[in-house]
Design a protein around this motif. Structure first.
Motif, PDB file in Angstrom:
ATOM      1  N   LYS A 114      48.862 -17.059  18.058  1.00 11.28           N
ATOM      2  CA  LYS A 114      47.497 -17.130  18.572  1.00 11.28           C
ATOM      3  C   LYS A 114      46.547 -16.393  17.640  1.00 11.28           C
ATOM      4  CE  LYS A 114      44.732 -18.434  21.914  1.00 11.28           C
ATOM      5  NZ  LYS A 114      44.564 -19.854  22.287  1.00 11.28           N
ATOM      6  N   GLU A 115      45.329 -16.917  17.517  1.00  9.18           N
ATOM      7  CA  GLU A 115      44.323 -16.287  16.664  1.00  9.18           C
ATOM      8  C   GLU A 115      43.199 -15.698  17.516  1.00  9.18           C
ATOM      9  OE1 GLU A 115      43.000 -19.286  13.989  1.00  9.18           O
ATOM     10  OE2 GLU A 115      44.685 -19.027  12.606  1.00  9.18           O
ATOM     11  N   ALA A 116      42.624 -14.634  17.018  1.00  6.88           N
ATOM     12  CA  ALA A 116      41.465 -14.022  17.660  1.00  6.88           C
ATOM     13  C   ALA A 116      40.379 -13.841  16.591  1.00  6.88           C
ATOM     14  CB  ALA A 116      41.817 -12.681  18.296  1.00  6.88           C
ATOM     15  N   THR A 117      39.172 -14.112  16.973  1.00  6.34           N
ATOM     16  CA  THR A 117      38.069 -14.075  16.007  1.00  6.34           C
ATOM     17  C   THR A 117      37.117 -12.920  16.313  1.00  6.34           C
ATOM     18  OG1 THR A 117      38.186 -16.488  15.837  1.00  6.34           O
ATOM     19  CG2 THR A 117      36.239 -15.422  14.931  1.00  6.34           C
ATOM     20  N   PHE A 118      36.747 -12.204  15.253  1.00  8.53           N
ATOM     21  CA  PHE A 118      35.803 -11.090  15.358  1.00  8.53           C
ATOM     22  C   PHE A 118      34.472 -11.481  14.722  1.00  8.53           C
ATOM     23  CE2 PHE A 118      39.749  -8.946  16.061  1.00  8.53           C
ATOM     24  CZ  PHE A 118      39.455  -7.808  16.796  1.00  8.53           C
ATOM     25  N   GLN A 119      33.477 -10.679  14.979  1.00  9.28           N
ATOM     26  CA  GLN A 119      32.169 -10.825  14.333  1.00  9.28           C
ATOM     27  C   GLN A 119      31.537  -9.438  14.198  1.00  9.28           C
ATOM     28  OE1 GLN A 119      29.908 -13.334  16.951  1.00  9.28           O
ATOM     29  NE2 GLN A 119      29.621 -11.752  18.498  1.00  9.28           N
ATOM     30  N   CYS A 120      30.513  -9.363  13.357  1.00  7.22           N
ATOM     31  CA  CYS A 120      29.842  -8.076  13.153  1.00  7.22           C
ATOM     32  C   CYS A 120      29.046  -7.700  14.402  1.00  7.22           C
ATOM     33  CB  CYS A 120      28.905  -8.149  11.951  1.00  7.22           C
ATOM     34  SG  CYS A 120      29.762  -8.358  10.365  1.00  7.22           S
ATOM     35  N   ALA A 121      29.025  -6.409  14.698  1.00  6.16           N
ATOM     36  CA  ALA A 121      28.287  -5.932  15.862  1.00  6.16           C
ATOM     37  C   ALA A 121      26.786  -6.108  15.645  1.00  6.16           C
ATOM     38  CB  ALA A 121      28.618  -4.468  16.121  1.00  6.16           C
ATOM     39  N   LYS A 122      26.035  -5.945  16.703  1.00  5.61           N
ATOM     40  CA  LYS A 122      24.588  -6.072  16.649  1.00  5.61           C
ATOM     41  C   LYS A 122      24.011  -5.059  15.666  1.00  5.61           C
ATOM     42  CE  LYS A 122      20.563  -6.264  19.702  1.00  5.61           C
ATOM     43  NZ  LYS A 122      20.094  -6.110  21.101  1.00  5.61           N
ATOM     44  N   GLY A 123      23.171  -5.531  14.770  1.00  7.85           N
ATOM     45  CA  GLY A 123      22.573  -4.659  13.770  1.00  7.85           C
ATOM     46  C   GLY A 123      23.353  -4.604  12.465  1.00  7.85           C
ATOM     47  N   TYR A 124      24.439  -5.381  12.380  1.00  7.64           N
ATOM     48  CA  TYR A 124      25.276  -5.392  11.177  1.00  7.64           C
ATOM     49  C   TYR A 124      25.427  -6.821  10.654  1.00  7.64           C
ATOM     50  CZ  TYR A 124      26.573  -0.571  12.191  1.00  7.64           C
ATOM     51  OH  TYR A 124      26.544   0.773  12.413  1.00  7.64           O
ATOM     52  N   LEU A 125      25.687  -6.924   9.352  1.00  8.47           N
ATOM     53  CA  LEU A 125      25.885  -8.206   8.694  1.00  8.47           C
ATOM     54  C   LEU A 125      27.238  -8.224   7.996  1.00  8.47           C
ATOM     55  CD1 LEU A 125      22.372  -8.664   7.023  1.00  8.47           C
ATOM     56  CD2 LEU A 125      23.234  -9.886   9.031  1.00  8.47           C
ATOM     57  N   LYS A 126      27.829  -9.420   7.895  1.00  9.69           N
ATOM     58  CA  LYS A 126      29.117  -9.544   7.209  1.00  9.69           C
ATOM     59  C   LYS A 126      28.958  -9.198   5.736  1.00  9.69           C
ATOM     60  CE  LYS A 126      32.783 -12.812   5.998  1.00  9.69           C
ATOM     61  NZ  LYS A 126      33.318 -14.189   6.137  1.00  9.69           N
ATOM     62  N   GLU A 127      29.844  -8.331   5.280  1.00 13.09           N
ATOM     63  CA  GLU A 127      29.855  -7.954   3.873  1.00 13.09           C
ATOM     64  C   GLU A 127      30.940  -8.713   3.126  1.00 13.09           C
ATOM     65  OE1 GLU A 127      29.317  -3.844   1.342  1.00 13.09           O
ATOM     66  OE2 GLU A 127      30.529  -3.784   3.169  1.00 13.09           O
ATOM     67  N   GLN A 128      32.177  -8.755   3.688  1.00 13.45           N
ATOM     68  CA  GLN A 128      33.278  -9.497   3.080  1.00 13.45           C
ATOM     69  C   GLN A 128      34.445  -9.569   4.065  1.00 13.45           C
ATOM     70  OE1 GLN A 128      34.556  -7.328  -0.369  1.00 13.45           O
ATOM     71  NE2 GLN A 128      35.258  -5.561   0.791  1.00 13.45           N
TER      72      GLN A 128
ATOM     73  N   VAL B 167      33.073  -6.652  16.662  1.00 13.00           N
ATOM     74  CA  VAL B 167      33.327  -6.973  18.073  1.00 13.00           C
ATOM     75  C   VAL B 167      34.008  -8.332  18.145  1.00 13.00           C
ATOM     76  CG1 VAL B 167      31.392  -5.622  18.953  1.00 13.00           C
ATOM     77  CG2 VAL B 167      31.039  -8.015  18.306  1.00 13.00           C
ATOM     78  N   LEU B 168      34.690  -8.579  19.256  1.00 14.91           N
ATOM     79  CA  LEU B 168      35.294  -9.893  19.486  1.00 14.91           C
ATOM     80  C   LEU B 168      34.213 -10.902  19.831  1.00 14.91           C
ATOM     81  CD1 LEU B 168      38.380  -8.841  21.628  1.00 14.91           C
ATOM     82  CD2 LEU B 168      38.489  -9.989  19.404  1.00 14.91           C
ATOM     83  N   THR B 169      34.435 -12.147  19.420  1.00 14.79           N
ATOM     84  CA  THR B 169      33.516 -13.207  19.803  1.00 14.79           C
ATOM     85  C   THR B 169      33.641 -13.481  21.298  1.00 14.79           C
ATOM     86  OG1 THR B 169      35.157 -14.913  19.303  1.00 14.79           O
ATOM     87  CG2 THR B 169      33.667 -14.260  17.513  1.00 14.79           C
ATOM     88  N   ASN B 170      32.694 -14.202  21.856  1.00 18.77           N
ATOM     89  CA  ASN B 170      32.722 -14.500  23.282  1.00 18.77           C
ATOM     90  C   ASN B 170      33.979 -15.277  23.663  1.00 18.77           C
ATOM     91  OD1 ASN B 170      30.276 -13.237  23.742  1.00 18.77           O
ATOM     92  ND2 ASN B 170      29.076 -15.107  23.387  1.00 18.77           N
ATOM     93  N   ASP B 171      34.392 -16.214  22.816  1.00 21.42           N
ATOM     94  CA  ASP B 171      35.605 -16.989  23.106  1.00 21.42           C
ATOM     95  C   ASP B 171      36.831 -16.090  23.156  1.00 21.42           C
ATOM     96  OD1 ASP B 171      34.131 -19.304  23.216  1.00 21.42           O
ATOM     97  OD2 ASP B 171      34.535 -19.880  21.134  1.00 21.42           O
ATOM     98  N   ALA B 172      36.927 -15.153  22.234  1.00 21.90           N
ATOM     99  CA  ALA B 172      38.074 -14.248  22.213  1.00 21.90           C
ATOM    100  C   ALA B 172      38.078 -13.315  23.412  1.00 21.90           C
ATOM    101  CB  ALA B 172      38.074 -13.455  20.917  1.00 21.90           C
ATOM    102  N   LEU B 173      36.874 -12.928  23.869  1.00 21.98           N
ATOM    103  CA  LEU B 173      36.794 -12.051  25.034  1.00 21.98           C
ATOM    104  C   LEU B 173      37.297 -12.739  26.302  1.00 21.98           C
ATOM    105  CD1 LEU B 173      33.303 -10.363  24.438  1.00 21.98           C
ATOM    106  CD2 LEU B 173      35.531  -9.237  24.398  1.00 21.98           C
ATOM    107  N   LEU B 174      37.157 -14.055  26.387  1.00 15.88           N
ATOM    108  CA  LEU B 174      37.598 -14.797  27.577  1.00 15.88           C
ATOM    109  C   LEU B 174      39.098 -15.070  27.581  1.00 15.88           C
ATOM    110  CD1 LEU B 174      34.655 -17.376  27.810  1.00 15.88           C
ATOM    111  CD2 LEU B 174      35.005 -15.323  29.199  1.00 15.88           C
TER     112      LEU B 174
ATOM    113  N   PRO C 244      43.364  -7.632  21.571  1.00 19.16           N
ATOM    114  CA  PRO C 244      42.880  -6.986  20.333  1.00 19.16           C
ATOM    115  C   PRO C 244      41.942  -5.815  20.638  1.00 19.16           C
ATOM    116  CG  PRO C 244      42.703  -9.371  20.182  1.00 19.16           C
ATOM    117  CD  PRO C 244      43.029  -9.064  21.609  1.00 19.16           C
ATOM    118  N   GLN C 245      42.112  -4.746  19.885  1.00 16.26           N
ATOM    119  CA  GLN C 245      41.282  -3.560  20.053  1.00 16.26           C
ATOM    120  C   GLN C 245      40.042  -3.652  19.149  1.00 16.26           C
ATOM    121  OE1 GLN C 245      41.935  -1.104  22.367  1.00 16.26           O
ATOM    122  NE2 GLN C 245      43.516  -2.585  22.994  1.00 16.26           N
ATOM    123  N   VAL C 246      38.939  -3.198  19.682  1.00 14.77           N
ATOM    124  CA  VAL C 246      37.677  -3.242  18.945  1.00 14.77           C
ATOM    125  C   VAL C 246      37.360  -1.844  18.439  1.00 14.77           C
ATOM    126  CG1 VAL C 246      35.213  -3.730  19.074  1.00 14.77           C
ATOM    127  CG2 VAL C 246      36.835  -5.154  20.330  1.00 14.77           C
ATOM    128  N   GLU C 247      37.069  -1.731  17.147  1.00 15.64           N
ATOM    129  CA  GLU C 247      36.724  -0.445  16.548  1.00 15.64           C
ATOM    130  C   GLU C 247      35.584  -0.617  15.547  1.00 15.64           C
ATOM    131  OE1 GLU C 247      40.136   1.269  14.748  1.00 15.64           O
ATOM    132  OE2 GLU C 247      41.233   1.540  16.627  1.00 15.64           O
TER     133      GLU C 247
END
Length: 241
Positions: free
Chosen positions: A49-63, A34-41, A27-30
């Motif tokens: 297969k599923e891949a999980t993302f999360q908000c980058a540092k300094g950001y919060l989930k909006e929706q 960012v990808l979670t630690n599990d997805a990065l490994l 998965p590409q990050v834009e």
């Protein structure tokens, strides 16, 4: 002919199965996700297969969902959207205000610390909005002046009860008996750490020259002119005695 048709059908099945089970690329990050630690490994991304993302540092989930799924060699569309964290307005401190830029109080923004008149900044002049909040808090300390100077033939009659006068403090002077002051009777501690004027000088009243007194006298000059007597007709002749 029978074998040929059968082989063709099997080849089509193999192609369908192979294409249906094709792996997805990493998965590409834009942007601000960012990808979670599990997805990065993870190294393999097979069908389903599923891949999980999360908000980058300094950001919060909006929706949106943080998960994408590999289907037929392609990833589903990531629906997760993130927004910048807001550090909020810094807590109030005595004699301290802030000047904000275009980013306001959002992540990455900076705020300039400004002290009130007569106070000086201790610490950083700018604060940064980080992921964990605002950076180090500066303080504003009152400006002080040097000890008030003593004067000859006079004394300090009033001053603040502290070793070093602070901004706005006033020191009063007076002269000894028989002396008079030249200059201001008081000095004040300014915002730049200096006094607004020099202390007064005390001079012996006998040493101060008196101002000359100017007297204007007015003199009236009277001019006497003998009258001229003229008669009607012949002039009057004097008769010798």
């Amino acid at each position: 002919m029978f074998y040929s048709n059968a082989w063709t059908k099997c080849l089509i099945c193999l192609i369908f199965i192979t294409s249906g089970n094709a792996e997805c690329p990493k998965p590409q990050v834009e942007g601000n996700v960012v990808l979670t630690n599990d997805a990065l490994l993870m190294n393999d991304f097979p069908e389903g297969k599923e891949a999980t993302f999360q908000c980058a540092k300094g950001y919060l989930k909006e929706q949106g969902s943080e998960i994408i799924t590999c289907t037929s060699g392609k990833w589903s569309t990531l629906e997760l959207t993130c927004k910048k964290k807001d550090c909020g307005v810094p807590r109030e401190k005595p004699h301290l205000t802030y000047e904000f830029g275009e980013e306001g109080t959002l992540f990455g923004a900076s705020a300039r610390a400004i002290c009130d008149k007569g106070y000086q900044l201790t610490g950083p002049s700018y604060r940064q909005c980080y992921d964990i909040g605002w950076s180090k808090i500066p303080t504003c300390e009152v400006v002080t002046c040097d000890k008030p100077p003593e004067i000859m033939n006079g004394m300090i009659t009033e001053k603040p009860d502290k070793e070093f006068p602070e901004y706005g403090d006033v020191i009063q002077y007076s002269c000894n008996e028989g002396y008079t002051h030249i200059g201001n009777k008081s000095i004040e501690c300014n915002e730049d750490g200096d006094y607004n004027s020099l202390p007064p000088e005390c001079k012996d009243v006998n040493d101060i020259p008196l101002k000359p007194t100017t007297t204007i006298s007015r003199t009236t000059t009277t001019s006497t002119v003998p009258p001229t007597i003229r008669g009607r007709g012949n002039p009057i002749k004097s008769t010798p005695v």
